[in-house]
Design a protein around this motif. Sequence first.
Motif, PDB file in Angstrom:
ATOM      1  N   GLU A  72       5.511  -5.003 -10.811  1.00  0.00           N
ATOM      2  CA  GLU A  72       4.211  -4.356 -10.575  1.00  0.00           C
ATOM      3  C   GLU A  72       3.760  -3.652 -11.849  1.00  0.00           C
ATOM      4  N   HIS A 201      -5.996  -0.479  -2.658  1.00  0.00           N
ATOM      5  CA  HIS A 201      -4.842  -1.085  -3.329  1.00  0.00           C
ATOM      6  C   HIS A 201      -4.323  -0.020  -4.283  1.00  0.00           C
ATOM      7  N   HIS A 203      -0.935   1.753  -6.563  1.00  0.00           N
ATOM      8  CA  HIS A 203       0.404   1.740  -7.116  1.00  0.00           C
ATOM      9  C   HIS A 203       0.828   3.188  -7.353  1.00  0.00           C
ATOM     10  N   HIS A 214       4.149  -0.927  -5.886  1.00  0.00           N
ATOM     11  CA  HIS A 214       2.954  -1.176  -5.071  1.00  0.00           C
ATOM     12  C   HIS A 214       3.141  -0.442  -3.733  1.00  0.00           C
TER      13      HIS A 214
END
Length: 262
Positions: A72, A201, A203, A214
């Motif tokens: 990620e 979305h 992180h 993530h």
Amino acid sequence: MKVFRIAILSIVALFIVGITVWIQQGEDRDALYQVSVLRGLMQGDYDGKIALHTIRSHGDFGLGTFDRLDGEAIELDGVFYQVKADGKVKRVDSNVKSPFAMATFFNSDMEFHLDQDSDYVSLQQLIDSRLPTKNIPYAIKIEGKFSYVKVRSVPEQNKPYPFLSEVIKNQSVFEFKDIEGTLIGFRMPDCMQSVNVPGYHMHFLSRDKTKGGHVLGLSLNNAVIKIDDINRFIMELPKSQDFYNLDFSVSADDGLATEKSK
Ligand SMILES: [Zn+2]
């Protein structure tokens, strides 16, 4: 006298060029830059396309993944961090390429304090309730102390690449308790459904930069939430045969597997 006039004209011309460059840079700082379309990644187009130093020239805040889906990606304050499938976090050379990334220059347009117990879904609902509209993208930076964070990372892939929904069956999941850190995220609008996935979305990167991934779930009750409104979108479509050969009439599960408020 003629020399004087030329000098004055030159200064005026330089001033106009300077103002133009300044305005253009100002506009770019409010743009979301995206490498490829998320559906390309979902269909296994994992070869790196754009170098991190190019992505950084479009933004100091972002997320994505790396060549061959090797973990990620987190960009915070212009520094790229890689969360490998073993959970280790390291800084990344700027020549490494990404098959999918999003970045913007983070300029907070709205800021508020969170002081109630929230999980990932209620956090999204709270942010939704503060947004001026749901029809533009937002970059979201949340700094705080998390009582719980659940993240994932993905292992590097070999060709022929499987769909992302297959890869995440072997994803590594990590859970952290009582940890300080930052959420680096975006909220995408429904109207951009064909190039990204609507909704949140995010992180996570721990304050000591040793843990991240993530985000799959979280719990927190003390944080500062900063939101950056975005009105411009720059999309870099890959110049690669693999991308040219993708068939976007095929549907693929998004593989993001995050808790969503909608
Ligand atoms: Zn992600």
